[in-house]
Design a protein around this motif. Structure first.
Motif, PDB file in Angstrom:
ATOM      1  N   ASN A  43     127.883  65.892 -11.881  1.00  0.00           N
ATOM      2  CA  ASN A  43     127.830  67.258 -11.426  1.00  0.00           C
ATOM      3  C   ASN A  43     129.106  67.102 -10.362  1.00  0.00           C
ATOM      4  O   ASN A  43     128.921  66.759  -9.199  1.00  0.00           O
ATOM      5  CB  ASN A  43     126.613  67.668 -10.839  1.00  0.00           C
ATOM      6  N   LYS A  44     130.153  67.443 -10.865  1.00  0.00           N
ATOM      7  CA  LYS A  44     131.388  67.536  -9.819  1.00  0.00           C
ATOM      8  C   LYS A  44     131.144  68.400  -8.657  1.00  0.00           C
ATOM      9  O   LYS A  44     132.073  68.379  -7.726  1.00  0.00           O
ATOM     10  CB  LYS A  44     132.714  67.799 -10.526  1.00  0.00           C
ATOM     11  N   LEU A  45     130.189  69.461  -8.672  1.00  0.00           N
ATOM     12  CA  LEU A  45     130.096  70.099  -7.656  1.00  0.00           C
ATOM     13  C   LEU A  45     129.116  69.782  -6.666  1.00  0.00           C
ATOM     14  O   LEU A  45     128.356  70.470  -5.779  1.00  0.00           O
ATOM     15  CB  LEU A  45     129.732  71.589  -8.005  1.00  0.00           C
ATOM     16  N   LEU A  46     128.401  68.593  -6.776  1.00  0.00           N
ATOM     17  CA  LEU A  46     127.312  68.042  -5.954  1.00  0.00           C
ATOM     18  C   LEU A  46     127.224  68.236  -4.617  1.00  0.00           C
ATOM     19  O   LEU A  46     126.435  68.956  -3.876  1.00  0.00           O
ATOM     20  CB  LEU A  46     127.225  66.603  -6.342  1.00  0.00           C
ATOM     21  N   ASN A  47     128.516  67.949  -3.858  1.00  0.00           N
ATOM     22  CA  ASN A  47     128.724  68.128  -2.410  1.00  0.00           C
ATOM     23  C   ASN A  47     128.711  69.644  -1.941  1.00  0.00           C
ATOM     24  O   ASN A  47     128.221  69.721  -1.000  1.00  0.00           O
ATOM     25  CB  ASN A  47     130.066  67.324  -1.929  1.00  0.00           C
ATOM     26  N   GLU A  48     129.560  70.325  -2.779  1.00  0.00           N
ATOM     27  CA  GLU A  48     129.433  71.746  -2.414  1.00  0.00           C
ATOM     28  C   GLU A  48     128.011  72.382  -2.506  1.00  0.00           C
ATOM     29  O   GLU A  48     127.676  73.219  -1.735  1.00  0.00           O
ATOM     30  CB  GLU A  48     130.511  72.433  -3.188  1.00  0.00           C
ATOM     31  N   ILE A  49     127.365  72.069  -3.613  1.00  0.00           N
ATOM     32  CA  ILE A  49     125.851  72.568  -3.717  1.00  0.00           C
ATOM     33  C   ILE A  49     124.928  72.072  -2.625  1.00  0.00           C
ATOM     34  O   ILE A  49     124.154  72.857  -2.376  1.00  0.00           O
ATOM     35  CB  ILE A  49     125.502  72.248  -5.116  1.00  0.00           C
ATOM     36  N   LYS A  50     125.122  70.907  -2.267  1.00  0.00           N
ATOM     37  CA  LYS A  50     124.257  70.504  -1.336  1.00  0.00           C
ATOM     38  C   LYS A  50     124.489  70.983   0.168  1.00  0.00           C
ATOM     39  O   LYS A  50     123.531  71.273   0.963  1.00  0.00           O
ATOM     40  CB  LYS A  50     124.888  68.939  -0.909  1.00  0.00           C
ATOM     41  N   ILE A  51     125.835  71.529   0.488  1.00  0.00           N
ATOM     42  CA  ILE A  51     126.222  72.287   1.561  1.00  0.00           C
ATOM     43  C   ILE A  51     125.926  73.621   1.481  1.00  0.00           C
ATOM     44  O   ILE A  51     125.185  74.282   2.418  1.00  0.00           O
ATOM     45  CB  ILE A  51     127.673  72.179   1.830  1.00  0.00           C
ATOM     46  N   LEU A  52     126.048  74.359   0.264  1.00  0.00           N
ATOM     47  CA  LEU A  52     126.111  75.497   0.238  1.00  0.00           C
ATOM     48  C   LEU A  52     124.469  76.286   0.016  1.00  0.00           C
ATOM     49  O   LEU A  52     123.928  77.350   0.269  1.00  0.00           O
ATOM     50  CB  LEU A  52     127.002  76.442  -0.849  1.00  0.00           C
ATOM     51  N   GLN A  63     132.138  70.743   6.272  1.00  0.00           N
ATOM     52  CA  GLN A  63     130.995  71.583   5.829  1.00  0.00           C
ATOM     53  C   GLN A  63     131.011  72.973   6.344  1.00  0.00           C
ATOM     54  O   GLN A  63     130.732  73.912   5.581  1.00  0.00           O
ATOM     55  CB  GLN A  63     129.710  70.972   6.499  1.00  0.00           C
ATOM     56  N   ARG A  64     131.675  73.167   7.720  1.00  0.00           N
ATOM     57  CA  ARG A  64     131.830  74.632   8.276  1.00  0.00           C
ATOM     58  C   ARG A  64     133.019  75.138   7.329  1.00  0.00           C
ATOM     59  O   ARG A  64     132.871  76.537   6.903  1.00  0.00           O
ATOM     60  CB  ARG A  64     132.546  74.542   9.667  1.00  0.00           C
ATOM     61  N   LEU A  65     133.991  74.597   6.584  1.00  0.00           N
ATOM     62  CA  LEU A  65     135.130  75.143   5.888  1.00  0.00           C
ATOM     63  C   LEU A  65     134.545  75.314   4.464  1.00  0.00           C
ATOM     64  O   LEU A  65     134.720  76.689   4.131  1.00  0.00           O
ATOM     65  CB  LEU A  65     136.128  74.101   5.850  1.00  0.00           C
ATOM     66  N   VAL A  66     133.533  74.412   3.964  1.00  0.00           N
ATOM     67  CA  VAL A  66     133.054  75.074   2.836  1.00  0.00           C
ATOM     68  C   VAL A  66     132.103  76.318   2.888  1.00  0.00           C
ATOM     69  O   VAL A  66     132.168  77.097   1.959  1.00  0.00           O
ATOM     70  CB  VAL A  66     132.038  73.798   2.274  1.00  0.00           C
ATOM     71  N   THR A  67     131.354  76.168   4.008  1.00  0.00           N
ATOM     72  CA  THR A  67     130.458  77.459   4.108  1.00  0.00           C
ATOM     73  C   THR A  67     131.181  78.597   4.471  1.00  0.00           C
ATOM     74  O   THR A  67     130.952  79.652   3.870  1.00  0.00           O
ATOM     75  CB  THR A  67     129.663  77.184   5.191  1.00  0.00           C
ATOM     76  N   HIS A  68     132.324  78.526   5.133  1.00  0.00           N
ATOM     77  CA  HIS A  68     133.257  79.699   5.341  1.00  0.00           C
ATOM     78  C   HIS A  68     133.958  80.275   4.130  1.00  0.00           C
ATOM     79  O   HIS A  68     133.913  81.546   3.813  1.00  0.00           O
ATOM     80  CB  HIS A  68     134.344  79.543   6.360  1.00  0.00           C
ATOM     81  N   LEU A  69     134.481  79.296   3.262  1.00  0.00           N
ATOM     82  CA  LEU A  69     135.261  79.476   2.087  1.00  0.00           C
ATOM     83  C   LEU A  69     134.218  80.398   0.854  1.00  0.00           C
ATOM     84  O   LEU A  69     134.361  81.261   0.188  1.00  0.00           O
ATOM     85  CB  LEU A  69     135.866  78.478   1.612  1.00  0.00           C
ATOM     86  N   HIS A  70     132.927  79.792   1.024  1.00  0.00           N
ATOM     87  CA  HIS A  70     131.900  80.459   0.222  1.00  0.00           C
ATOM     88  C   HIS A  70     131.668  82.129   0.556  1.00  0.00           C
ATOM     89  O   HIS A  70     131.644  82.673  -0.296  1.00  0.00           O
ATOM     90  CB  HIS A  70     130.633  79.646   0.257  1.00  0.00           C
ATOM     91  N   PHE A  71     131.475  81.959   1.958  1.00  0.00           N
ATOM     92  CA  PHE A  71     131.123  83.480   2.435  1.00  0.00           C
ATOM     93  C   PHE A  71     132.382  84.263   2.416  1.00  0.00           C
ATOM     94  O   PHE A  71     132.384  85.499   1.915  1.00  0.00           O
ATOM     95  CB  PHE A  71     130.731  83.595   3.790  1.00  0.00           C
ATOM     96  N   ALA A  72     133.441  83.647   2.287  1.00  0.00           N
ATOM     97  CA  ALA A  72     134.787  84.512   2.282  1.00  0.00           C
ATOM     98  C   ALA A  72     135.080  84.957   0.703  1.00  0.00           C
ATOM     99  O   ALA A  72     135.318  86.215   0.690  1.00  0.00           O
ATOM    100  CB  ALA A  72     136.228  83.763   2.692  1.00  0.00           C
TER     101      ALA A  72
END
Length: 272
Positions: free
Chosen positions: A112-121, A199-208
């Motif tokens: 799952n190439k999205l593992l790290n993003e899913i873990k954070i989001l 992790q902050r950047l990932v979360t911000h981009l998700h909400f953006a």
């Protein structure tokens, strides 16, 4: 509560208060026939299901043990989240879990190439996925990779009320990953996924992305935006380059205020 149809030993269709429902419980169908009464004490889950035929088709082609494991995961998820999931989870997750078990038993492991993003989001959903992985391991004595926790997390997330569409959630998460990779490439940086700024950047981009998709603007004072553009000019140019790539590829337009907020995160990433 009367039995209308047996789906398998642990699931039956019943008529309850003149409504057709699915009743689930260990051995609930044992020795039962149509129109027999079902003892409520045997019922572990009871819910209305608009997709009864789809559920029956699924139960006819998967091992009963897979269904039981899936229901145990669903029960754990609802207890963990403190809320009910969409009824479709009983089809979507059961189908996924059964297919995943078959793949693993055949020696096929999908990364799952999205593992790290899913873990954070989706932290809560990922914790449920981790529990599910351990549960499957214990029940079937098979080596379930952690990637599977991320797959299960997405199913749980999209089956929450107003959780979103599964395919859209995957696309959304993939775009976040693509943006992160572009930023790191432009900045010529390597950074751990456990790093707080990452992790902050990932979360911000998700909400953006979510705000842009729903036309919800994250306003920024013009004077403040001008100051950011001037003070963090390199970071702002990187932000413009990356967001322009995303706009061109996915037709997602980022307003200038959003570029300002992303720039702040990029600047912080560079400093940490």
């Amino acid at each position: 509560m009367r039995l209308k149809k047996i789906l398998n030993n642990n699931a039956v269709l019943v008529i309850d208060n003149q409504q057709e429902k699915v009743a689930i419980g260990t051995g609930i169908a044992f020795g039962k026939r149509k129109n027999d009464r079902i003892n409520p004490s045997k019922v572990e889950q009871l819910f209305e299901m608009k997709e009864n035929e789809k559920l029956q088709q699924l139960l006819n082609r998967i091992p009963e043990e897979h269904f039981i494991i899936s229901e145990e995961i669903i029960s754990y998820a609802e207890d963990y989240l403190g809320s009910k999931l969409s009824e479709h989870i009983h089809i979507a997750l059961t189908d996924h879990v059964s297919f995943a078990i078959e793949r693993i038993e055949d020696g096929i492991h999908l990364q799952n190439k999205l593992l790290n993003e899913i873990k954070i989001l989706y932290r809560n959903e990922f914790e449920i996925g981790l529990w599910a992985v351990r549960h499957i391991r214990e029940k079937l004595n098979i080596d379930v990779p952690i990637d599977e926790a991320a797959h299960i997390a997405l199913h749980v997330h999209t089956m929450k009320l107003q959780g979103g569409d599964y395919q859209q959630t995957i696309k959304h998460t993939a775009i976040v990953r693509e943006m992160i990779q572009l930023f790191l490439e432009k900045l010529d940086m390597n950074i751990s996924e456990d790093d707080l700024s990452y992790q902050r950047l990932v979360t911000h981009l998700h909400f953006a992305l979510s705000r842009v998709s729903h036309y919800q603007l994250h306003e920024m004072d013009e004077e403040m935006l001008g100051m950011i553009q001037q003070k963090f000019s390199d970071s702002y140019q990187v932000t413009r380059t990356v967001t322009s790539c995303i706009t061109e590829k996915y037709d997602i337009a980022f307003p200038s205020s959003e570029l300002g907020y992303i720039t702040i995160h990029i600047q912080r990433l560079k400093k940490d």
